[in-house]
Structure formats: C-alpha cells, structure tokens
Design a protein around this motif. Structure first.
Motif, short mmCIF file in Angstrom:
data_model
loop_
_atom_site.label_atom_id
_atom_site.label_comp_id
_atom_site.label_asym_id
_atom_site.label_seq_id
_atom_site.Cartn_x
_atom_site.Cartn_y
_atom_site.Cartn_z
N PRO A 115 0.83 -1.22 0.00
CA PRO A 115 0.00 0.00 0.00
C PRO A 115 0.86 1.26 0.00
O PRO A 115 1.82 1.37 0.76
N GLY A 116 0.52 2.20 -0.87
CA GLY A 116 1.24 3.46 -0.94
C GLY A 116 2.43 3.45 -1.88
O GLY A 116 3.01 4.50 -2.15
N GLN A 117 2.84 2.29 -2.37
CA GLN A 117 4.00 2.21 -3.27
C GLN A 117 3.63 2.64 -4.69
O GLN A 117 2.52 2.40 -5.16
N LEU A 119 5.26 2.64 -8.86
CA LEU A 119 6.15 1.82 -9.69
C LEU A 119 7.58 2.37 -9.64
O LEU A 119 8.55 1.60 -9.66
N SER A 120 7.71 3.69 -9.57
CA SER A 120 9.05 4.27 -9.48
C SER A 120 9.73 3.89 -8.16
O SER A 120 10.94 3.67 -8.11
N ASP A 121 8.93 3.79 -7.08
CA ASP A 121 9.48 3.35 -5.80
C ASP A 121 10.04 1.93 -5.91
O ASP A 121 11.12 1.62 -5.39
N ILE A 122 9.31 1.08 -6.59
CA ILE A 122 9.73 -0.32 -6.74
C ILE A 122 11.00 -0.41 -7.58
O ILE A 122 11.92 -1.16 -7.26
N PHE A 123 11.08 0.39 -8.65
CA PHE A 123 12.29 0.39 -9.49
C PHE A 123 13.48 0.90 -8.69
O PHE A 123 14.58 0.34 -8.77
N ASN A 124 13.29 1.96 -7.92
CA ASN A 124 14.39 2.50 -7.12
C ASN A 124 14.89 1.50 -6.09
O ASN A 124 16.10 1.42 -5.81
N ALA A 125 13.96 0.71 -5.52
CA ALA A 125 14.35 -0.29 -4.53
C ALA A 125 15.23 -1.38 -5.14
O ALA A 125 15.96 -2.07 -4.41
N HIS A 126 15.18 -1.55 -6.45
CA HIS A 126 16.02 -2.53 -7.13
C HIS A 126 17.25 -1.91 -7.79
O HIS A 126 17.90 -2.54 -8.63
N GLY A 127 17.54 -0.67 -7.42
CA GLY A 127 18.72 0.00 -7.97
C GLY A 127 18.53 0.47 -9.40
O GLY A 127 19.52 0.70 -10.11
N LEU A 147 0.41 -0.22 -16.35
CA LEU A 147 1.49 0.23 -15.47
C LEU A 147 1.25 1.63 -14.90
O LEU A 147 1.99 2.06 -14.02
N HIS A 148 0.24 2.31 -15.42
CA HIS A 148 -0.01 3.68 -14.94
C HIS A 148 -0.69 3.69 -13.58
O HIS A 148 -0.46 4.59 -12.78
N SER A 149 -1.55 2.73 -13.33
CA SER A 149 -2.25 2.65 -12.03
C SER A 149 -2.09 1.24 -11.49
O SER A 149 -2.68 0.30 -12.02
N ILE A 150 -1.26 1.11 -10.47
CA ILE A 150 -1.01 -0.20 -9.87
C ILE A 150 -1.75 -0.30 -8.54
O ILE A 150 -2.06 0.71 -7.91
N ARG A 151 -2.02 -1.55 -8.12
CA ARG A 151 -2.81 -1.78 -6.90
C ARG A 151 -2.01 -2.62 -5.91
O ARG A 151 -1.18 -3.44 -6.31
N PRO A 152 -2.26 -2.42 -4.63
CA PRO A 152 -1.60 -3.28 -3.62
C PRO A 152 -1.91 -4.75 -3.87
O PRO A 152 -3.03 -5.11 -4.20
N GLY A 153 -0.88 -5.57 -3.72
CA GLY A 153 -1.03 -7.00 -3.97
C GLY A 153 -0.65 -7.42 -5.38
O GLY A 153 -0.44 -8.60 -5.64
N GLU A 154 -0.56 -6.47 -6.29
CA GLU A 154 -0.15 -6.78 -7.67
C GLU A 154 1.32 -7.20 -7.68
O GLU A 154 2.12 -6.75 -6.86
N GLU A 155 1.68 -8.06 -8.64
CA GLU A 155 3.05 -8.58 -8.70
C GLU A 155 3.77 -8.11 -9.96
O GLU A 155 3.17 -8.06 -11.05
N PHE A 156 5.05 -7.77 -9.79
CA PHE A 156 5.94 -7.43 -10.90
C PHE A 156 7.22 -8.25 -10.74
O PHE A 156 7.70 -8.45 -9.62
N ASP A 157 7.76 -8.72 -11.86
CA ASP A 157 8.96 -9.56 -11.84
C ASP A 157 10.11 -8.85 -12.54
O ASP A 157 9.93 -8.28 -13.63
N PHE A 158 11.31 -8.89 -11.91
CA PHE A 158 12.50 -8.26 -12.46
C PHE A 158 13.54 -9.33 -12.78
O PHE A 158 13.75 -10.26 -12.00
N LEU A 159 14.20 -9.18 -13.92
CA LEU A 159 15.35 -10.01 -14.28
C LEU A 159 16.55 -9.09 -14.41
O LEU A 159 16.60 -8.23 -15.29
N LEU A 160 17.52 -9.24 -13.49
CA LEU A 160 18.67 -8.36 -13.44
C LEU A 160 19.92 -9.11 -13.85
O LEU A 160 20.08 -10.31 -13.58
N GLY A 161 20.84 -8.39 -14.52
CA GLY A 161 22.13 -8.97 -14.90
C GLY A 161 23.08 -8.99 -13.71
O GLY A 161 22.79 -8.47 -12.63
#
Length: 481
Positions: A115-117, A119-127, A147-161
C-alpha cells in the motif's frame, strides 16, 4: 612245559591288574557300575557328568572333521587355467568439439506491491532509475496502461544482470495474460503469454439479521462480493433505508484461479434478493456485442437509466418536503430534494448519462452541477466541496462517472449532498419518483437469454432455496433455558 609257561603268563597278567587297581583304585570305584550287559539283573546305564563330557568331545571331533576335510580337499585341487581374451579394435565416431550450450533458468525476482507504493518506488528499490522505467513503458506498447495505475497486492517480476542492469520485466496487463519485456538482445522485445485461468462456481445464501455485510460474512461471502451484490440491486433497493430483518439473498458467483492458485473473486452469475417480500433477480448474459451485462428475468437490464442514490452516504439528513424549517434561514421553506450526509470528499456520481448543463456557483447551493439527461429529465447536485478537474458545461458524462465531491458550500450546516430529480424543470422526490424502465433485449437475444441463462440458473437457485428450507425444517428447535 607249555602249561607251565601259560600259568606263569596268567599269573603275571593278574599281578599287573592288581597293581593297576591299586594305582587307580578311585577310578575303578567310580566306574565299577559301567556295563554293556543288557540282562535284566544288571542296572541300566545312568548318564553322569563324565558321560556327557565324553559324548560332547566325540561330537565336537565329528563336526570339526566335516569342516576341515572339504577345505583340505579344495586346497589340493590344481589352479584353473586362465581364459584367453582377444582384443578387437572398434571404429568410434569422432567427438563433436563444439559442446551444446547449457540451458539456464532465469532468476526472476518477484515483487508484491505494498500500500502506498508507486512503480518508481519499486524500481528505485532494485537499484533502477527512471530511465529503466521509461524503457519498460516504451517497450510495453499498448499494454502500458496497466502500469499507470497499480494496486496493492499486484506482482511485478525483475530479471537483473550480474552488474545489476535490467534484463527483463514481467507484468500482468489483465487477469488472463502476462507480458514479458526483454532487454538482453539487440532490441527490446515484448511477448504476451496467456495464463491458465479457471473459474470455479460458488453458491451462497444469507438472511439479514443486522446488516447486509454481516449476513454475507455468515454465509461465507467476502465483503468485495457482497459489494458487487449491492451494486447489482442498487437501482431498485436502498440498502440503507429499505433493508429489513428477514430479507434474504441467494447467489451463484465464481472465484478466479490462475495457474492453479486463487487469484481473486470473479463475477456474480445469478442472484436473487428478497426485500420486504418483493423479489428481484439478476442474471449475467453475454450480449451480441461480446460484452457481458446483467438482466432481470424479463430480459431488461439491471442497470437502470438512473441511479436511485448517486453517493455513498451515512444517513439521510433531510427528506423531500413541501415545507420544513430551514436550519440556517430559520423559517419554513420547501425542500425540493433529498440531503445525503457523507464525509467531506466523498465522490458524487452522475445519476445517468447526459450532458452538463450548469457547472459553477449557485446562490444557496454553493458549488452546483446540473445534468440534462433527455428532453424531460435532469438532475441537480449541490454543496460540493470541489468539482472534477476538466469538466465543463456541454461535456457528456456517463452514468456513475464522478462529477464532484461532498462538501458544505452554500447554505449548509454540515457536509452533505443535496440531490434533486427534475421532470420538465419541476423537482420530484428522488426516493419515490417512478424511473423509466430500460428496454428489454431484442427478440432473438431474449430467446437465447431465456433458454440458456434464465431457465437453468433459475432452476439452480430454486433448488438451493428448497434445500435451505428443508434443512431449516429438519433442524432441531432451539429452546431457551
């Protein structure tokens, strides 16, 4: 002479025996009873300790002989001659110098939105920065709206090098699909993969004892699904003023399972609500345009032309009246609408489709909006704290669209919505006015609706009601002590 020699020999033997007897007198005393004579006048043999010792020794010698003799015989055998083996050269295929690449499993990092997050917050948390987020937006194409309006509980997956750079991003543009954006090639790629969606039907029945939500909870239905039930019948039932103890509902709804895991609640398939003895029904039906709608048994849309109440309110603070004491002016005055008390900032919805006729400040009403729905019917909304930005006179709005927020501008003592329903410019009581019925389905669709939806679902609802009534009739009576 011979007889003399024999006598001497006999005498010598007797002398030897006597000497032996003297030397071994104790032995002869113990063994004097030994005899192999089986005549009846001789005592039978009795086994003593010495007998057992002699017999055990003999048995041990016999056993050792059985083990030693075969081993000695094997040792005396000649060694077997070695078997000769012949080696033949075989032609083997040439080894492939180029090895096939070893497949690896991508290490996706799953993030659940809190809640309150943003998408930019989530990206920043992953560097990751805004440039990475913009790359994802650009690559998402037509699916970027998700991606413009996200909801609590929604999932996003990151693949990092290994260096922390973004190699891939996964998100769900809708419940049935997954979008995969990859950046590990020369150009970004987007692939949309269908998800395994399964809808599982549930049934529930509830009786109103204190509130609708309490009845739903007792029936095992969560608050979100009860909200959908209330939303279906809100055109006919005022769930604040009209509910009575003993009212009941029966519903068939589905839960959504995605990839074998419960994803969330689905939609109501069929429902009936009995309010003050009057029965209302709703059935989901796929229309000719491919969209779903809910219809009563006679094929008319549940969604009426007008909302009975355009705001979520806590109480009616003032009813429609031809004469009432005005709380501010202090004199008798007609009240040509209904006041719905609600917290400041509560959204106000358009009661029906129409065009904004008035949008601004009006004496007494404060911030005021009038919507013209057709040639004869209009609705009015007063005391708003603020309007929705961008709306103006002449703009078309749809039923349920937010047009402003509850406030207490103008002549008001507390936050509420003053709502009027006007026919040919004359205010009518919104609670009692007869709203026009919507047109039923076209004949061809109506026939399909009745045969494919109403008939089977009505049978299921009736069967469920009968089972509940039978269970109640067979239940033991409760007696107060």
């Amino acid at each position: 002479m011979a007889e003399e020699n024999m006598g001497a020999l006999q005498a010598r033997k007797q002398a030897i025996c006597r000497k032996a007897q003297r030397l071994h007198c104790r032995f002869y005393e113990r063994c004097a009873h030994w005899s192999f004579n089986r005549s009846s006048d001789v005592e039978p043999i009795r086994w003593h300790r010495e007998h057992w010792m002699l017999a055990g020794t003999a048995l041990l010698i016999t056993l050792l002989s059985g083990f030693i003799m075969p081993s000695w015989a094997n040792a005396m055998r000649p060694a077997p001659a070695p078997v000769a083996h012949t080696l033949l050269p075989l032609a083997l295929p040439k080894a492939d110098l180029v090895q096939a690449p070893v497949s690896t499993v991508d290490d996706w990092q799953v993030v659940r939105v809190q809640p309150g997050q943003t998408l930019s917050d989530i990206f920043n948390a992953h560097g990751l920065g805004m440039s990475d987020l913009q790359k994802v937006m650009d690559a998402a194409g037509d699916h970027k709206d998700a991606l413009h309006s996200i909801r609590p509980g929604e999932e996003f997956d990151f693949l990092l090098g290994s260096d922390g750079s973004l190699k891939g991003f996964r998100f769900d543009p809708d419940a049935a699909n997954r979008a995969v954006v990859r950046f590990d090639g020369a150009q970004p790629t987007l692939a949309v993969q269908p998800r395994d969606i399964d809808r599982r039907e549930q049934v529930a029945h509830g009786v109103i004892r204190s509130s609708l939500y309490a009845a739903g909870d007792q029936a095992g239905v969560n608050a979100a699904m009860i909200g959908k039930l209330a939303d279906l019948f809100k055109y006919d039932i005022d769930f604040v003023q009209d509910l009575r103890v003993g009212d009941s509902f029966t519903m068939i709804y589905d839960d959504i399972y995605r990839d074998g895991v419960r994803y969330g609640q689905g939609d109501i398939v069929a429902a009936e609500f009995v309010n003050q003895g009057k029965r209302y029904t709703a059935y989901r039906f796929k229309k000719a345009d491919g969209n779903y709608g809910w219809f009563s048994e006679d094929g008319r849309p549940i969604q009426k032309s007008f909302l009975r109440i355009p705001v979520d309110f806590t109480r009616i603070s003032s009813k429609f009246s031809s004469a009432r004491m005005h709380p501010i002016l202090g004199r008798m005055r007609a009240h040509k609408g209904v006041d719905y008390a609600a917290p400041k900032g509560t959204p106000i919805h358009a009661a029906g489709d129409g065009v904004i006729k008035y949008h601004g400040w009006e004496r007494g009403y404060g911030n005021f909006v009038v919507i013209q729905h057709n040639k004869t019917i209009s609705t009015a909304y007063g005391h708003m704290s603020s309007f929705v930005k961008g709306q103006h006179v002449g703009e078309r709005v749809r039923q349920g669209e937010v047009i402003g927020y509850v406030g207490m501008t103008g002549l008001a003592t507390g936050p509420h919505l003053h709502y009027e329903f006007r026919v040919n410019g004359v205010q009518r009581n919104p609670q009692t006015v007869t709203l026009p019925k919507p047109e039923p389905l076209p004949a061809a669709q109506l026939a399909r609706f009745e045969s494919q939806v109403v008939k089977p679902q009505l049978a299921r609802l009736t069967e469920l009601d009968n089972r509940i009534k039978l269970a109640r009739a067979n239940a033991p009576a409760n007696h107060d002590n």
